[in-house]
Enzyme design. Structure first.
Site, PDB file in Angstrom:
ATOM      1  N   LYS A  64     -35.256  17.155   0.600  1.00  0.00           N
ATOM      2  CA  LYS A  64     -36.573  17.421   0.000  1.00  0.00           C
ATOM      3  C   LYS A  64     -36.659  17.292  -1.342  1.00  0.00           C
ATOM      4  O   LYS A  64     -37.479  16.944  -2.170  1.00  0.00           O
ATOM      5  CB  LYS A  64     -37.137  18.700   0.498  1.00  0.00           C
ATOM      6  CG  LYS A  64     -37.806  18.530   1.984  1.00  0.00           C
ATOM      7  CD  LYS A  64     -38.641  19.865   2.316  1.00  0.00           C
ATOM      8  CE  LYS A  64     -38.926  19.710   3.819  1.00  0.00           C
ATOM      9  NZ  LYS A  64     -39.573  21.108   4.307  1.00  0.00           N
ATOM     10  N   ASP A 100     -46.060  21.004   2.615  1.00  0.00           N
ATOM     11  CA  ASP A 100     -45.476  22.206   2.986  1.00  0.00           C
ATOM     12  C   ASP A 100     -46.243  23.412   2.580  1.00  0.00           C
ATOM     13  O   ASP A 100     -46.623  24.466   3.193  1.00  0.00           O
ATOM     14  CB  ASP A 100     -44.113  22.469   2.611  1.00  0.00           C
ATOM     15  CG  ASP A 100     -43.243  21.706   3.620  1.00  0.00           C
ATOM     16  OD1 ASP A 100     -43.330  21.465   4.701  1.00  0.00           O
ATOM     17  OD2 ASP A 100     -42.108  21.490   3.016  1.00  0.00           O
TER      18      ASP A 100
HETATM   19  P1  NAP Z   1     -32.609  26.597   3.030  1.00  0.00           P
HETATM   20  O1  NAP Z   1     -33.098  25.865   1.642  1.00  0.00           O
HETATM   21  O2  NAP Z   1     -31.264  26.271   3.275  1.00  0.00           O
HETATM   22  O3  NAP Z   1     -32.892  28.044   2.367  1.00  0.00           O
HETATM   23  C1  NAP Z   1     -32.401  29.058   3.234  1.00  0.00           C
HETATM   24  C2  NAP Z   1     -32.988  30.625   2.889  1.00  0.00           C
HETATM   25  O4  NAP Z   1     -32.253  31.477   3.919  1.00  0.00           O
HETATM   26  C3  NAP Z   1     -32.259  31.047   1.707  1.00  0.00           C
HETATM   27  O5  NAP Z   1     -33.473  32.097   1.026  1.00  0.00           O
HETATM   28  C4  NAP Z   1     -30.927  31.781   1.973  1.00  0.00           C
HETATM   29  O6  NAP Z   1     -30.652  32.639   1.059  1.00  0.00           O
HETATM   30  C5  NAP Z   1     -31.376  32.305   3.240  1.00  0.00           C
HETATM   31  N1  NAP Z   1     -30.256  32.652   4.090  1.00  0.00           N
HETATM   32  C6  NAP Z   1     -29.425  31.926   4.695  1.00  0.00           C
HETATM   33  N2  NAP Z   1     -28.483  32.645   5.200  1.00  0.00           N
HETATM   34  C7  NAP Z   1     -28.746  33.961   5.118  1.00  0.00           C
HETATM   35  C8  NAP Z   1     -27.917  34.925   5.418  1.00  0.00           C
HETATM   36  N3  NAP Z   1     -26.617  34.848   6.035  1.00  0.00           N
HETATM   37  N4  NAP Z   1     -28.245  36.226   4.922  1.00  0.00           N
HETATM   38  C9  NAP Z   1     -29.295  36.257   3.918  1.00  0.00           C
HETATM   39  N5  NAP Z   1     -29.995  35.111   3.520  1.00  0.00           N
HETATM   40  C10 NAP Z   1     -29.692  33.891   4.236  1.00  0.00           C
HETATM   41  O7  NAP Z   1     -33.605  26.414   4.076  1.00  0.00           O
HETATM   42  P2  NAP Z   1     -35.277  25.994   3.848  1.00  0.00           P
HETATM   43  O8  NAP Z   1     -35.385  24.782   4.021  1.00  0.00           O
HETATM   44  O9  NAP Z   1     -35.775  26.850   2.745  1.00  0.00           O
HETATM   45  O10 NAP Z   1     -35.738  26.659   5.283  1.00  0.00           O
HETATM   46  C11 NAP Z   1     -35.764  27.958   5.631  1.00  0.00           C
HETATM   47  C12 NAP Z   1     -36.680  28.459   6.648  1.00  0.00           C
HETATM   48  O11 NAP Z   1     -37.814  27.934   6.837  1.00  0.00           O
HETATM   49  C13 NAP Z   1     -35.782  27.854   8.011  1.00  0.00           C
HETATM   50  O12 NAP Z   1     -35.681  28.972   8.975  1.00  0.00           O
HETATM   51  C14 NAP Z   1     -36.817  26.847   8.488  1.00  0.00           C
HETATM   52  O13 NAP Z   1     -36.633  26.633   9.776  1.00  0.00           O
HETATM   53  C15 NAP Z   1     -38.126  27.372   7.990  1.00  0.00           C
HETATM   54  N6  NAP Z   1     -39.049  26.079   7.743  1.00  0.00           N
HETATM   55  C16 NAP Z   1     -40.107  26.169   8.695  1.00  0.00           C
HETATM   56  C17 NAP Z   1     -40.992  25.083   8.463  1.00  0.00           C
HETATM   57  C18 NAP Z   1     -42.305  25.079   9.357  1.00  0.00           C
HETATM   58  O14 NAP Z   1     -43.206  24.248   9.172  1.00  0.00           O
HETATM   59  N7  NAP Z   1     -42.619  26.081   9.921  1.00  0.00           N
HETATM   60  C19 NAP Z   1     -41.003  24.063   7.302  1.00  0.00           C
HETATM   61  C20 NAP Z   1     -39.758  24.184   6.594  1.00  0.00           C
HETATM   62  C21 NAP Z   1     -38.848  25.372   6.780  1.00  0.00           C
HETATM   63  P3  NAP Z   1     -29.721  32.368  -0.259  1.00  0.00           P
HETATM   64  O15 NAP Z   1     -30.721  31.828  -1.351  1.00  0.00           O
HETATM   65  O16 NAP Z   1     -29.111  33.603  -0.786  1.00  0.00           O
HETATM   66  O17 NAP Z   1     -28.691  31.255   0.250  1.00  0.00           O
END
Ligand code: NAP
Length: 283
Positions: A64, A100
Site C-alpha cells: 500500500k 480503508d
Molecule cells: P503492519 O503495517 O505490519 O502493522 C502491524 C502493527 O502491529 C504495528 O502497529 C506493529 O507494531 C504491531 N505489531 C506487530 N507485531 C507486534 C508485537 N509482537 N507486539 C506488539 N505490536 C505488534 O500491518 P497493517 O497492515 O497495519 O495491519 C494491521 C492489522 O490490521 C492486521 O491485523 C490486519 O489483519 C488488520 N487489517 C484489517 C483490515 C480490514 O479490512 N478489516 C484492513 C487492513 C488491515 P510496531 O509498529 O511496533 O511494529
C-alpha cells in the site's frame, strides 16, 4: 475475463474475490475479479502490466505504501495518508485511492451507529492500517486520537503527518505497557480501534493489559482482525459493544466497487461472499 484483482504477499487468504464477485454478479457483470501473488520486488513490473490489462486492482500488505510512487495520480484522501489500496485504470492512466479509512468509518456506523465526527479514539497500533484509517478520521472531524504502539517512532510519524494537515484533531502517544497512561487513554475515549496484527495467531498476547478495561456503557471496541480475539472476548465479558473486522473489509471493498463501476454494490451479497472460502481465480 478477469479485469479486476487483488494483489498481496501473501494473498491466498484474501476474501476479496468472493466478496467482489458477489457484488459484480448482482449487477449482472459476471465474475471479473481474480487474485495474484505479487512480491514487493515485482510490484513495479506488475503495475506496468496492470496498466494495459486490468481496470481495477486492490492492494493488500505489503504494497500500500510502495505503490504510491508508481501511480499517475492519487486522490486527496490517498495523498493525505500516503497509502493506496485501490487502483482505477482508465485508458492506461492509473488513479490510486485509499478506501480503508472510509471503510472503517462506515463499519463503525453500521456496527455501533457511531459517527467519527466529534469522537475520541484510541488506536492500538501505528502500522499501515492504523495510518490510513486514523488520518482519514482526523480529516473527518475526530476530536482526538491516542496512538498506543510498541514502536513509538511510528506513532510519532503519523501524528506529525496529521499535524501537517491542519485538522482540529488532537493527537498523542501512550506506551502500551504504561498502565496509568493506558488507563487514562481508555477512560477518555469513545472508541478503541485495535489495528495491530496481535490476535491473528491464537497464542498472541493482547495489544494492552485487558484488566484495564472496565464495564463502560459508553465505550465501543472495533478489532480490525476478523477473528474472535482475546480483546473481543474480554469486551463481551464486560458487556462492552464490540465488533471484529469483517464490516471494514466489506465497506472498503464496496467503496472500491463504486469507484470502478459507478454503481452501488449489494452489501448483503458482499457479506455473504465474505463467508465463502477465501481465494479466487489466479491471474
Ligand atoms: P503492519 O503495517 O505490519 O502493522 C502491524 C502493527 O502491529 C504495528 O502497529 C506493529 O507494531 C504491531 N505489531 C506487530 N507485531 C507486534 C508485537 N509482537 N507486539 C506488539 N505490536 C505488534 O500491518 P497493517 O497492515 O497495519 O495491519 C494491521 C492489522 O490490521 C492486521 O491485523 C490486519 O489483519 C488488520 N487489517 C484489517 C483490515 C480490514 O479490512 N478489516 C484492513 C487492513 C488491515 P510496531 O509498529 O511496533 O511494529
Amino acid at each position: 475475463m478477469i479485469k479486476y484483482l487483488v494483489i498481496g504477499d501473501p494473498v491466498s487468504h484474501s476474501r476479496s474475490p468472493k466478496m467482489q464477485n458477489a457484488a459484480f454478479e448482482k449487477c449482472g457483470l459476471g465474475s471479473p475479479y481474480g487474485i495474484r501473488h505479487v512480491k514487493p520486488e515485482e510490484l513495479p513490473q506488475f503495475v506496468e502490466y496492470a496498466r494495459k490489462n486490468f481496470r481495477g486492482v486492490n492492494l493488500t500488505v505489503p504494497h500500500k505504501q510502495m505503490v504510491c510512487d508508481l501511480v499517475d495520480e492519487m486522490t486527496p484522501r490517498a495523498a493525505n495518508c500516503k497509502s493506496v489500496n485501490t487502483l482505477l485504470i482508465t485508458d492506461g492512466y492509473i488513479l490510486g485511492d485509499s478506501t480503508d479509512g472510509v471503510g472503517l468509518e462506515q463499519a463503525l456506523r453500521y456496527n455501533f451507529d457511531l459517527p467519527v465526527n466529534g469522537k475520541r479514539f484510541l488506536f492500538a497500533g501505528a502500522g499501515g492500517a492504523a495510518r490510513a484509517t486514523a488520518i482519514h478520521f482526523a480529516c473527518s472531524g475526530a476530536e482526538s486520537i491516542v496512538f498506543a504502539n510498541r514502536t513509538e517512532s511510528k506513532a510519532v510519524e503519523i501524528i506529525r503527518d496529521i499535524e501537517a494537515l491542519n485538522t482540529t484533531c488532537r493527537c498523542s502517544f501512550a506506551a502500551p505497557q504504561e498502565r496509568e497512561a493506558m488507563a487514562a487513554a481508555i477512560k477518555n475515549c469513545d472508541c478503541i480501534i485495535q489495528a495491530t496484527s496481535l490476535g491473528l495467531k491464537d497464542d498472541d498476547p493482547p495489544p494492552f493489559d485487558l484488566e484495564l478495561l472496565k464495564e463502560n456503557t459508553d465505550l465501543v471496541i472495533f478489532d480490525t482482525i476478523y477473528k474472535n480475539t482475546k480483546l473481543l472476548q474480554r469486551a463481551r465479558e464486560l458487556n462492552i459493544p464490540c465488533s471484529g473486522g469483517k464490516e471494514m473489509l466489506i465497506q472498503q471493498g464496496a467503496e472500491s466497487f463504486r469507484l470502478w463501476t459507478g454503481m452501488e454494490p449489494d452489501l448483503d451479497a458482499m457479506r455473504e461472499g465474505f463467508e465463502l472460502p477465501p481465494g479466487g481465480v489466479e491471474v
